[in-house]
Motif scaffolding. Sequence first.
Motif, PDB file in Angstrom:
ATOM      1  N   SER A  28       0.743  -1.144  -0.040  1.00 18.70           N
ATOM      2  CA  SER A  28       0.179  -0.084  -0.045  1.00 18.70           C
ATOM      3  C   SER A  28       0.718   1.132  -0.076  1.00 18.70           C
ATOM      4  O   SER A  28       1.970   1.174   0.781  1.00 18.70           O
ATOM      5  CB  SER A  28      -0.972   0.043   1.189  1.00 18.70           C
ATOM      6  OG  SER A  28      -1.685   1.304   1.427  1.00 18.70           O
ATOM      7  N   GLY A  29       0.461   2.128  -0.636  1.00 18.55           N
ATOM      8  CA  GLY A  29       1.275   3.401  -0.824  1.00 18.55           C
ATOM      9  C   GLY A  29       0.885   4.174   0.533  1.00 18.55           C
ATOM     10  O   GLY A  29      -0.300   4.044   0.899  1.00 18.55           O
ATOM     11  N   GLY A  30       1.839   4.947   1.117  1.00 17.29           N
ATOM     12  CA  GLY A  30       1.539   5.806   2.342  1.00 17.29           C
ATOM     13  C   GLY A  30       1.448   7.322   1.935  1.00 17.29           C
ATOM     14  O   GLY A  30       0.636   7.786   2.449  1.00 17.29           O
ATOM     15  N   PHE A  31       2.598   7.766   1.016  1.00 14.41           N
ATOM     16  CA  PHE A  31       2.476   9.175   0.819  1.00 14.41           C
ATOM     17  C   PHE A  31       3.452   9.201  -0.267  1.00 14.41           C
ATOM     18  O   PHE A  31       4.087   8.776  -0.662  1.00 14.41           O
ATOM     19  CB  PHE A  31       2.981   9.956   1.903  1.00 14.41           C
ATOM     20  CG  PHE A  31       4.301   9.475   2.616  1.00 14.41           C
ATOM     21  CD1 PHE A  31       5.436  10.476   1.737  1.00 14.41           C
ATOM     22  CD2 PHE A  31       4.509   8.696   3.475  1.00 14.41           C
ATOM     23  CE1 PHE A  31       6.683  10.172   2.528  1.00 14.41           C
ATOM     24  CE2 PHE A  31       5.959   8.593   4.074  1.00 14.41           C
ATOM     25  CZ  PHE A  31       6.940   9.152   3.480  1.00 14.41           C
ATOM     26  N   MET A  32       3.105  10.450  -0.965  1.00 14.87           N
ATOM     27  CA  MET A  32       3.753  10.978  -2.281  1.00 14.87           C
ATOM     28  C   MET A  32       5.206  11.564  -1.926  1.00 14.87           C
ATOM     29  O   MET A  32       5.136  12.725  -1.019  1.00 14.87           O
ATOM     30  CB  MET A  32       3.126  11.808  -3.118  1.00 14.87           C
ATOM     31  CG  MET A  32       1.874  11.039  -3.599  1.00 14.87           C
ATOM     32  SD  MET A  32       2.223   9.693  -4.674  1.00 14.87           S
ATOM     33  CE  MET A  32       3.129  10.308  -5.970  1.00 14.87           C
ATOM     34  N   LYS A  33       6.322  11.221  -2.241  1.00 17.38           N
ATOM     35  CA  LYS A  33       7.719  11.821  -1.960  1.00 17.38           C
ATOM     36  C   LYS A  33       7.641  13.071  -2.777  1.00 17.38           C
ATOM     37  O   LYS A  33       8.168  14.104  -2.487  1.00 17.38           O
ATOM     38  CB  LYS A  33       8.780  10.781  -2.160  1.00 17.38           C
ATOM     39  CG  LYS A  33      10.191  11.323  -1.952  1.00 17.38           C
ATOM     40  CD  LYS A  33      11.218  10.360  -2.378  1.00 17.38           C
ATOM     41  CE  LYS A  33      12.644  10.830  -2.301  1.00 17.38           C
ATOM     42  NZ  LYS A  33      13.346   9.728  -2.736  1.00 17.38           N
ATOM     43  N   ASP A  34       7.224  12.806  -4.052  1.00 13.61           N
ATOM     44  CA  ASP A  34       7.044  13.764  -5.310  1.00 13.61           C
ATOM     45  C   ASP A  34       6.051  13.463  -6.141  1.00 13.61           C
ATOM     46  O   ASP A  34       5.336  12.669  -5.830  1.00 13.61           O
ATOM     47  CB  ASP A  34       8.638  14.086  -5.844  1.00 13.61           C
ATOM     48  CG  ASP A  34       9.028  12.701  -6.341  1.00 13.61           C
ATOM     49  OD1 ASP A  34       8.343  12.156  -6.926  1.00 13.61           O
ATOM     50  OD2 ASP A  34      10.350  12.665  -6.108  1.00 13.61           O
ATOM     51  N   ALA A  35       5.936  14.251  -7.243  1.00 16.17           N
ATOM     52  CA  ALA A  35       4.904  13.934  -8.119  1.00 16.17           C
ATOM     53  C   ALA A  35       4.933  12.391  -8.632  1.00 16.17           C
ATOM     54  O   ALA A  35       3.998  11.879  -9.495  1.00 16.17           O
ATOM     55  CB  ALA A  35       4.901  14.868  -9.247  1.00 16.17           C
ATOM     56  N   GLU A  36       5.894  11.896  -8.531  1.00 17.23           N
ATOM     57  CA  GLU A  36       6.194  10.322  -9.176  1.00 17.23           C
ATOM     58  C   GLU A  36       6.411   9.279  -8.331  1.00 17.23           C
ATOM     59  O   GLU A  36       6.338   8.061  -8.667  1.00 17.23           O
ATOM     60  CB  GLU A  36       7.389  10.496 -10.398  1.00 17.23           C
ATOM     61  CG  GLU A  36       7.150  11.491 -11.338  1.00 17.23           C
ATOM     62  CD  GLU A  36       5.725  11.079 -12.448  1.00 17.23           C
ATOM     63  OE1 GLU A  36       5.702  10.136 -12.751  1.00 17.23           O
ATOM     64  OE2 GLU A  36       5.078  12.027 -12.756  1.00 17.23           O
ATOM     65  N   THR A  37       6.858   9.690  -7.138  1.00 16.49           N
ATOM     66  CA  THR A  37       7.443   8.527  -6.281  1.00 16.49           C
ATOM     67  C   THR A  37       6.784   8.349  -4.959  1.00 16.49           C
ATOM     68  O   THR A  37       6.171   9.420  -4.311  1.00 16.49           O
ATOM     69  CB  THR A  37       9.040   9.132  -5.827  1.00 16.49           C
ATOM     70  OG1 THR A  37       9.620   9.285  -6.885  1.00 16.49           O
ATOM     71  CG2 THR A  37       9.586   7.876  -5.032  1.00 16.49           C
TER      72      THR A  37
END
Length: 90
Positions: A28-37
Amino acid sequence: MKYAQWTICRPEGSTPEPLIRSRGGQASGGFMKDAETVVGYVWSDCDLTGLDKWNFETMTHLEAMAIAQDLNPECFFGDDGTIQAPQVAV
């Protein structure tokens, strides 16, 4: 739980979570590091090879927290080990 980061493949917007689930794991994704990561989580042991398309890499919980705190210094670990940010009152 393992901590990891991966890149969203454009233009289709695919991520490795469906492949990880097909191998018996959960992700599961937790948070966006940047627009792509995406920085996220992988539960249960499963084969994490062959995820190069998404630049998938695992990291320690401290590495993941350092990324989160670069974005928001108030981030903390929740009781379940996920990275949380304080609620903003509206």
